[in-house]
Design an enzyme around this catalytic site. Structure first.
Site, mmCIF file in Angstrom:
data_model
loop_
_atom_site.group_PDB
_atom_site.id
_atom_site.type_symbol
_atom_site.label_atom_id
_atom_site.label_comp_id
_atom_site.label_asym_id
_atom_site.label_seq_id
_atom_site.Cartn_x
_atom_site.Cartn_y
_atom_site.Cartn_z
ATOM 1 N N HIS A 26 -7.029 -5.411 10.176
ATOM 2 C CA HIS A 26 -6.857 -4.393 8.850
ATOM 3 C C HIS A 26 -5.314 -5.941 8.282
ATOM 4 O O HIS A 26 -4.576 -5.169 9.553
ATOM 5 C CB HIS A 26 -6.493 -3.172 8.370
ATOM 6 C CG HIS A 26 -6.176 -2.349 8.974
ATOM 7 N ND1 HIS A 26 -5.922 -1.368 9.871
ATOM 8 C CD2 HIS A 26 -4.769 -2.425 9.053
ATOM 9 C CE1 HIS A 26 -4.655 -0.441 9.477
ATOM 10 N NE2 HIS A 26 -3.846 -1.388 9.155
ATOM 11 N N GLU A 76 -9.457 -2.166 5.172
ATOM 12 C CA GLU A 76 -10.607 -1.914 6.930
ATOM 13 C C GLU A 76 -11.158 -3.029 6.811
ATOM 14 O O GLU A 76 -11.927 -3.440 5.878
ATOM 15 C CB GLU A 76 -10.455 -0.475 6.824
ATOM 16 C CG GLU A 76 -9.838 0.611 6.679
ATOM 17 C CD GLU A 76 -8.920 0.749 7.337
ATOM 18 O OE1 GLU A 76 -9.099 0.268 9.166
ATOM 19 O OE2 GLU A 76 -8.523 1.941 8.287
ATOM 20 N N ASP A 103 0.621 -1.028 0.143
ATOM 21 C CA ASP A 103 -0.003 0.221 -0.150
ATOM 22 C C ASP A 103 1.133 0.977 -0.031
ATOM 23 O O ASP A 103 2.157 1.282 0.075
ATOM 24 C CB ASP A 103 -1.072 -0.524 1.257
ATOM 25 C CG ASP A 103 -0.501 -1.028 2.254
ATOM 26 O OD1 ASP A 103 0.893 -0.783 2.411
ATOM 27 O OD2 ASP A 103 -0.683 -0.825 3.744
ATOM 28 N N ASN A 132 -7.306 -3.006 14.246
ATOM 29 C CA ASN A 132 -8.416 -3.151 13.940
ATOM 30 C C ASN A 132 -9.006 -4.988 12.865
ATOM 31 O O ASN A 132 -9.656 -5.077 12.417
ATOM 32 C CB ASN A 132 -9.734 -2.273 13.336
ATOM 33 C CG ASN A 132 -8.708 -1.405 11.657
ATOM 34 O OD1 ASN A 132 -8.130 -2.222 11.559
ATOM 35 N ND2 ASN A 132 -9.703 -0.856 11.439
HETATM 36 C C1 GLP Z 1 -0.633 0.006 8.478
HETATM 37 C C2 GLP Z 1 -0.282 -0.924 7.759
HETATM 38 C C3 GLP Z 1 -0.850 -2.234 7.415
HETATM 39 C C4 GLP Z 1 0.391 -2.652 9.064
HETATM 40 C C5 GLP Z 1 -0.847 -2.310 9.699
HETATM 41 C C6 GLP Z 1 0.039 -2.099 11.483
HETATM 42 O O1 GLP Z 1 -2.108 0.789 8.555
HETATM 43 N N1 GLP Z 1 -0.804 0.084 6.133
HETATM 44 O O2 GLP Z 1 0.282 -2.771 6.420
HETATM 45 O O3 GLP Z 1 -0.068 -3.983 9.136
HETATM 46 O O4 GLP Z 1 -0.319 -0.280 9.998
HETATM 47 O O5 GLP Z 1 1.374 -1.264 11.841
HETATM 48 P P1 GLP Z 1 1.813 -1.663 12.746
HETATM 49 O O6 GLP Z 1 2.607 -2.525 12.153
HETATM 50 O O7 GLP Z 1 2.781 -0.301 12.964
HETATM 51 O O8 GLP Z 1 1.513 -2.144 13.437
#
Ligand code: GLP
Length: 240
Positions: A136, A141, A66, A134
């Protein structure tokens, strides 16, 4: 889904790096990569393996999940900058073999189609995922259809808040992103999903024990034949 529970973040990162290194050692590997704080330790370990001469990324191609909309690749908050900083600038990969969606494209619909075509062409040996609080995956989402392909998303308030820690102000966090869709995530040959810390414990439980439902995007992974959750003890706490 296979589950590997490790003592702590370092061990989680090490276990993940070993799986990715296994793919890199194959000829012309294609890696699906993720941003977020969770995989940073894994990237550091891959760089260490490269520094020790144990791995080369010369023939590796990568496709990221992304990118934020409206942030240029030169902006330090872009996911392109994140990937350069944590991995690409530290190894021998050819930059033209590294792919992220272009969140600054004038025609975002066309950009989504281009990225979907790219994903269809570059068959990923492995897809690395983080897990949102959440549930995702990528920026898919809750409520995202399981058959989705690359699309533009409005980020939920929760996600904007969670990601604001990486920005100077919450108001600086983009409200939209381009993300690989769930059907495309599922098309990778093998998937590993990483989770660390108590903040992820509920999402981990929902993913593994809850119903398979669009309310928890990560629950779809239970329909894939080769998925491994690599979680540290705190993130796995509600499974024990
Ligand atoms: C973002 C990214 C996800 C990631 C998520 C969790 O929203 N788009 O790909 O898995 O955050 O992030 P973190 O690893 O910082 O908790």
């Amino acid at each position: 889904m296979k589950t590997v529970i490790t003592e702590d973040y370092t061990q989680m990162s090490k276990a993940a790096a070993e799986v990715v290194a296994g793919a890199v050692r194959k000829k012309s590997a294609v890696l699906g990569l993720a941003t977020g704080t969770t995989p940073i330790g894994m990237y550091d370990m891959l760089v260490q393996m490269y520094d020790r001469g144990e791995l080369s990324f010369k023939n590796v191609r990568t496709v990221n999940l992304d990118e934020y909309v409206g942030i240029s690749s030169g902006d330090k908050n872009s996911y392109r900058a994140f990937m350069n900083l944590h991995l690409f600038d530290r190894i021998d990969i050819e930059k033209e073999n590294t792919h992220l969606p272009d969140g600054t494209a004038d025609d975002l619909e066309a950009e989504c189609e281009r990225y979907s075509r790219l994903i269809a062409e570059l068959l990923r040996d492995i897809q690395v995922l983080g897990l949102g609080r959440n549930g995702h995956i990528g920026f898919n989402e809750p409520g995202t259809p399981f058959d989705s392909t690359t699309h533009v998303v409005e980020l939920s308030e929760d996600t904007v808040k969670a990601n604001s820690r990486l920005f100077a102000r919450e108001s600086d966090v983009p409200r939209r992103a381009v993300t690989m869709g769930i059907a495309e995530i599922m098309s990778a040959h093998k998937i590993i999903i990483l989770a660390s810390g108590a903040g992820k414990a509920r999402a981990v439980r929902e993913m593994i024990r809850g119903e398979i439902s669009e309310k928890c995007p990560a629950s779809v992974l239970r329909r894939h034949g080769d998925v491994t959750l690599i979680a540290d003890r705190e993130a796995a706490n509600e499974l024990l």
